[in-house]
Write an enzyme that holds these catalytic residues in place. Structure first.
Site, PDB file in Angstrom:
ATOM      1  N   ASP A 154      49.848  63.383 101.317  1.00  0.00           N
ATOM      2  CA  ASP A 154      50.696  62.374 100.702  1.00  0.00           C
ATOM      3  C   ASP A 154      52.146  62.843 100.785  1.00  0.00           C
ATOM      4  O   ASP A 154      52.421  64.021 101.057  1.00  0.00           O
ATOM      5  CB  ASP A 154      50.270  62.172  99.249  1.00  0.00           C
TER       6      ASP A 154
ATOM      7  N   ASP B  37      55.278  61.369  98.507  1.00  0.00           N
ATOM      8  CA  ASP B  37      55.934  61.447  97.204  1.00  0.00           C
ATOM      9  C   ASP B  37      55.052  62.198  96.209  1.00  0.00           C
ATOM     10  O   ASP B  37      53.879  61.862  96.020  1.00  0.00           O
ATOM     11  CB  ASP B  37      56.242  60.042  96.679  1.00  0.00           C
TER      12      ASP B  37
END
Length: 267
Positions: A13, A15
């Site tokens: 991922d 953020d």
């Protein structure tokens, strides 16, 4: 993370794992560098559908993290690929930004307000009453309802912002129709990433900061999962969930050395 085949592919991922807003998380640049130097395949995944991979590369580079454009996979790209497979040469009314519109064009879709096959909702900073009303009426007239991701809110320097899930709920309330969400936690997002790399779930790990999106979608796609504690899910919250990640670490800084060792030893 024992008794498994060696890790050949990494999904991570963005953020909460690599960056907070515009600031790199300590160790993130080194983690990406280790992945690039190892020669292993990897993709940075994000539910953010606003930006193109080129935009996101520039954003990450400004934070000191050098991720190739081809190594960024967004919910907009996954949505466009899904719709392109479902209805080649189809049409859509899109509520979203350049990242989504560009992805839809690239798979051969036509953007139209006249009898579209789909209404496709993505994230934007400029939701308008007019565009939402148009989407509602087109869905009522028979357009299929697709949304890039179910995230109800997102961060900004000024505070929380409504995101795709919140606007989707508004449209659903008005129409009585629920959207099909393509992005995390739908494991379809992970499957599309694996297909992009021609990778196998048994030799892939997903690194994320949210138990309810990254970890569950990785788990359901058959991947090993690593939860980092630099984002949404905190240590004391892990036990609330009926499933567990394969490994929990403080941050991606703890994975730098493991990138090399996972290839030589079973993880």
């Amino acid at each position: 993370m024992a008794e498994h085949r060696p890790i050949e592919t990494w999904l991570t991922d963005m953020d909460g794992v690599l960056v907070h807003e515009e600031d790199a998380i300590p160790g993130a640049a080194e983690f990406i560098t280790a992945l690039r130097e190892s020669g292993r395949q990897f993709l940075v995944l994000t539910n953010n559908s606003i930006f193109t991979p080129r935009d996101l590369r520039a954003r990450l580079l400004a934070s000191g993290i050098d991720v190739p454009e081809a190594a960024i996979w967004t919910s907009a790209l996954a949505t466009a690929q899904f719709l392109g497979d479902q209805r080649p040469g189809g049409s859509a009314y899109v509520v979203g930004e350049a990242g989504l519109v560009t992805a839809m064009h690239d798979v051969g879709f036509v953007m139209t307000e006249r009898d579209p096959d789909y209404v496709v909702l993505g994230e934007t900073r400029t939701y308008s009453f007019e565009s939402i009303t148009r989407a509602i009426r087109l869905i009522e007239q028979g357009a299929r309802f697709i949304a890039t991701n179910p995230d109800p809110s997102g961060p900004s320097p000024a505070g929380t912002l409504p995101a795709t899930g919140s606007v989707a709920a508004l449209i659903s309330t008005a129409t009585g129709r629920q959207p099909y969400f393509v992005g995390k936690p739908n494991p379809l997002m992970m499957r599309s990433a694996l297909n992009r790399l021609d990778a196998h779930s048994e030799t892939t790990v997903m690194v994320g900061d949210r138990m309810d999106t990254d970890i569950i979608s990785g788990l359901e796609a058959g991947l090993r999962t690593v939860l980092v504690l630099t984002g949404s899910t905190k240590q004391h919250q892990i036990e609330r969930f009926p499933y567990r990640p394969s490994r929990v670490v403080d941050s991606v800084a703890d994975l730098v050395d493991l990138v090399h060792s996972f290839g030589a030893h079973q993880a």
